[in-house]
Design a protein around this motif. Sequence first.
Motif, PDB file in Angstrom:
ATOM      1  N   GLU A 127     -13.407   2.526  -1.370  1.00 33.82           N
ATOM      2  CA  GLU A 127     -14.608   1.713  -1.647  1.00 33.82           C
ATOM      3  C   GLU A 127     -14.621   1.567  -3.193  1.00 33.82           C
ATOM      4  O   GLU A 127     -14.965   0.178  -3.564  1.00 33.82           O
ATOM      5  CB  GLU A 127     -15.990   2.365  -1.344  1.00 33.82           C
ATOM      6  N   ALA A 128     -14.251   2.441  -3.860  1.00 31.43           N
ATOM      7  CA  ALA A 128     -14.323   2.100  -5.614  1.00 31.43           C
ATOM      8  C   ALA A 128     -13.428   0.823  -5.798  1.00 31.43           C
ATOM      9  O   ALA A 128     -13.796   0.571  -6.941  1.00 31.43           O
ATOM     10  CB  ALA A 128     -13.928   3.500  -6.446  1.00 31.43           C
ATOM     11  N   LEU A 129     -12.006   0.625  -5.331  1.00 35.13           N
ATOM     12  CA  LEU A 129     -11.415  -0.119  -5.490  1.00 35.13           C
ATOM     13  C   LEU A 129     -11.341  -1.774  -4.779  1.00 35.13           C
ATOM     14  O   LEU A 129     -10.952  -2.639  -5.311  1.00 35.13           O
ATOM     15  CB  LEU A 129     -10.080   0.444  -5.137  1.00 35.13           C
ATOM     16  N   LYS A 130     -12.120  -1.516  -3.931  1.00 33.44           N
ATOM     17  CA  LYS A 130     -12.567  -2.862  -3.189  1.00 33.44           C
ATOM     18  C   LYS A 130     -13.085  -4.177  -4.105  1.00 33.44           C
ATOM     19  O   LYS A 130     -12.598  -5.237  -4.098  1.00 33.44           O
ATOM     20  CB  LYS A 130     -13.488  -2.869  -2.123  1.00 33.44           C
ATOM     21  N   PRO A 131     -13.970  -3.965  -4.931  1.00 30.40           N
ATOM     22  CA  PRO A 131     -14.533  -5.245  -5.640  1.00 30.40           C
ATOM     23  C   PRO A 131     -13.529  -5.720  -6.625  1.00 30.40           C
ATOM     24  O   PRO A 131     -13.459  -6.894  -6.780  1.00 30.40           O
ATOM     25  CB  PRO A 131     -15.697  -4.340  -6.485  1.00 30.40           C
ATOM     26  N   GLU A 132     -12.393  -4.737  -7.002  1.00 27.58           N
ATOM     27  CA  GLU A 132     -11.558  -5.193  -8.099  1.00 27.58           C
ATOM     28  C   GLU A 132     -10.652  -6.007  -7.289  1.00 27.58           C
ATOM     29  O   GLU A 132     -10.137  -7.128  -7.829  1.00 27.58           O
ATOM     30  CB  GLU A 132     -10.790  -4.112  -8.610  1.00 27.58           C
ATOM     31  N   ILE A 133     -10.107  -5.603  -5.962  1.00 28.68           N
ATOM     32  CA  ILE A 133      -9.440  -6.435  -5.032  1.00 28.68           C
ATOM     33  C   ILE A 133      -9.746  -7.877  -4.916  1.00 28.68           C
ATOM     34  O   ILE A 133      -9.153  -8.919  -5.103  1.00 28.68           O
ATOM     35  CB  ILE A 133      -8.634  -5.561  -4.094  1.00 28.68           C
ATOM     36  N   VAL A 134     -11.095  -7.966  -4.530  1.00 26.17           N
ATOM     37  CA  VAL A 134     -11.780  -9.075  -4.036  1.00 26.17           C
ATOM     38  C   VAL A 134     -11.674 -10.065  -5.323  1.00 26.17           C
ATOM     39  O   VAL A 134     -11.599 -11.318  -5.469  1.00 26.17           O
ATOM     40  CB  VAL A 134     -13.111  -8.949  -3.599  1.00 26.17           C
ATOM     41  N   HIS A 135     -12.065  -9.568  -6.535  1.00 26.53           N
ATOM     42  CA  HIS A 135     -12.039 -10.283  -7.945  1.00 26.53           C
ATOM     43  C   HIS A 135     -10.731 -10.705  -8.178  1.00 26.53           C
ATOM     44  O   HIS A 135     -10.534 -12.118  -8.570  1.00 26.53           O
ATOM     45  CB  HIS A 135     -12.691  -9.295  -9.153  1.00 26.53           C
ATOM     46  N   GLN A 136      -9.748  -9.833  -8.178  1.00 25.07           N
ATOM     47  CA  GLN A 136      -8.374 -10.512  -8.314  1.00 25.07           C
ATOM     48  C   GLN A 136      -7.817 -11.583  -7.242  1.00 25.07           C
ATOM     49  O   GLN A 136      -7.120 -12.478  -7.513  1.00 25.07           O
ATOM     50  CB  GLN A 136      -7.406  -9.373  -8.363  1.00 25.07           C
TER      51      GLN A 136
ATOM     52  N   ILE B  10      -3.679 -11.328   3.126  1.00 26.15           N
ATOM     53  CA  ILE B  10      -3.264 -10.144   2.545  1.00 26.15           C
ATOM     54  C   ILE B  10      -4.447  -9.495   1.705  1.00 26.15           C
ATOM     55  O   ILE B  10      -4.421  -8.089   1.807  1.00 26.15           O
ATOM     56  CB  ILE B  10      -2.313 -10.447   1.276  1.00 26.15           C
ATOM     57  N   ALA B  11      -5.433 -10.211   1.162  1.00 26.50           N
ATOM     58  CA  ALA B  11      -6.293  -9.552   0.458  1.00 26.50           C
ATOM     59  C   ALA B  11      -7.305  -8.772   1.254  1.00 26.50           C
ATOM     60  O   ALA B  11      -7.761  -7.794   1.176  1.00 26.50           O
ATOM     61  CB  ALA B  11      -7.273 -10.589  -0.376  1.00 26.50           C
ATOM     62  N   LEU B  12      -7.488  -9.305   2.557  1.00 24.61           N
ATOM     63  CA  LEU B  12      -8.694  -8.680   3.418  1.00 24.61           C
ATOM     64  C   LEU B  12      -7.869  -7.349   4.073  1.00 24.61           C
ATOM     65  O   LEU B  12      -8.592  -6.518   4.324  1.00 24.61           O
ATOM     66  CB  LEU B  12      -8.697  -9.669   4.639  1.00 24.61           C
ATOM     67  N   HIS B  13      -6.604  -7.464   4.457  1.00 26.14           N
ATOM     68  CA  HIS B  13      -5.915  -6.386   4.726  1.00 26.14           C
ATOM     69  C   HIS B  13      -5.649  -5.140   3.663  1.00 26.14           C
ATOM     70  O   HIS B  13      -5.790  -3.992   4.086  1.00 26.14           O
ATOM     71  CB  HIS B  13      -4.632  -6.517   5.572  1.00 26.14           C
ATOM     72  N   LEU B  14      -5.572  -5.586   2.403  1.00 15.81           N
ATOM     73  CA  LEU B  14      -5.581  -4.631   1.512  1.00 15.81           C
ATOM     74  C   LEU B  14      -7.062  -3.974   1.023  1.00 15.81           C
ATOM     75  O   LEU B  14      -7.086  -2.907   0.727  1.00 15.81           O
ATOM     76  CB  LEU B  14      -5.143  -5.175   0.192  1.00 15.81           C
ATOM     77  N   VAL B  15      -8.031  -4.698   1.256  1.00 14.04           N
ATOM     78  CA  VAL B  15      -9.189  -4.090   1.196  1.00 14.04           C
ATOM     79  C   VAL B  15      -9.729  -3.096   2.168  1.00 14.04           C
ATOM     80  O   VAL B  15     -10.320  -2.306   2.060  1.00 14.04           O
ATOM     81  CB  VAL B  15     -10.293  -5.410   1.240  1.00 14.04           C
ATOM     82  N   ASP B  16      -9.067  -3.310   3.481  1.00 11.99           N
ATOM     83  CA  ASP B  16      -9.261  -2.537   4.523  1.00 11.99           C
ATOM     84  C   ASP B  16      -8.396  -1.083   4.429  1.00 11.99           C
ATOM     85  O   ASP B  16      -8.877  -0.261   4.734  1.00 11.99           O
ATOM     86  CB  ASP B  16      -8.684  -3.098   5.801  1.00 11.99           C
ATOM     87  N   GLY B  17      -7.596  -1.094   3.383  1.00 12.61           N
ATOM     88  CA  GLY B  17      -6.494  -0.030   3.270  1.00 12.61           C
ATOM     89  C   GLY B  17      -6.770   0.775   2.063  1.00 12.61           C
ATOM     90  O   GLY B  17      -5.875   1.677   1.744  1.00 12.61           O
TER      91      GLY B  17
ATOM     92  N   LEU C 101       0.986  -1.145   0.009  1.00 12.88           N
ATOM     93  CA  LEU C 101      -0.212  -0.091  -0.009  1.00 12.88           C
ATOM     94  C   LEU C 101       0.874   1.306  -0.004  1.00 12.88           C
ATOM     95  O   LEU C 101       0.324   2.164  -0.487  1.00 12.88           O
ATOM     96  CB  LEU C 101      -0.853  -0.064   1.256  1.00 12.88           C
ATOM     97  N   ARG C 102       2.078   1.288   0.522  1.00 14.47           N
ATOM     98  CA  ARG C 102       2.965   2.321   0.686  1.00 14.47           C
ATOM     99  C   ARG C 102       3.649   2.626  -0.694  1.00 14.47           C
ATOM    100  O   ARG C 102       3.615   3.875  -0.866  1.00 14.47           O
ATOM    101  CB  ARG C 102       4.194   2.190   1.743  1.00 14.47           C
ATOM    102  N   LEU C 103       4.158   1.773  -1.383  1.00 12.99           N
ATOM    103  CA  LEU C 103       5.118   1.876  -2.369  1.00 12.99           C
ATOM    104  C   LEU C 103       4.740   0.630  -3.498  1.00 12.99           C
ATOM    105  O   LEU C 103       4.764  -0.500  -3.088  1.00 12.99           O
ATOM    106  CB  LEU C 103       6.449   1.792  -2.092  1.00 12.99           C
ATOM    107  N   GLN C 104       4.514   1.304  -4.808  1.00  9.07           N
ATOM    108  CA  GLN C 104       4.356   0.333  -5.863  1.00  9.07           C
ATOM    109  C   GLN C 104       5.266   0.258  -6.917  1.00  9.07           C
ATOM    110  O   GLN C 104       5.201   1.010  -7.857  1.00  9.07           O
ATOM    111  CB  GLN C 104       3.063   0.593  -6.544  1.00  9.07           C
TER     112      GLN C 104
END
Length: 194
Positions: free
Chosen positions: A147-156, A137-144, A105-108
Amino acid sequence: MRVILCSSSTGKIISPVQSRCLLVRVAAPSVDDIVGVINLVAKREGITVPPSFASQLAVSSKRNLHRALLMLEAAYVRQYPFSDTHNIPLPEWELYIRSIADSALRLQTPAQLMAIRKQLYEVLTHCIPPTTILKTIALHLVDGVSEALKPEIVHQAAFYEHRLQSGQKSIVHLEAFMAKFMSVYKRHQMEASF
């Protein structure tokens, strides 16, 4: 001759083996069952566990007995004797996985992805199941993320979890998920800044 296979998922057992087996599903233990096992282990180890603390452990473990015992051990190492207000510590591997998600989340960057790959290898060498790593990892990423990005992360996450089930090298799929997340997250940040 009888062979007993014990598994938390039948997904990786090949069909010829499954067809020759009697499938017996065992429900997760209840909170009371877990409290009973915690008290039994505590008695055998010569430690005292307050009833409310044992209940907190059982609830925090999400009805997973192995996780409850690991949390008891972590709590014992951190601070014994226990009190009713004692915080339930997360297992070390879970804290480590959360730090992996935080670093994504900090650096990509490609360098960050390589550092994450090394960290994922470290977790895999400690026998943490790859699907558990991906889910945590996915659950922690979704928390960070927004809202617009959450469905894409769950899908991936679902896509790469399926790949984990059918693939051979876990590290490849875990790294691919992290790379995809970093790509999607960076693109989202750039679009949001315009």
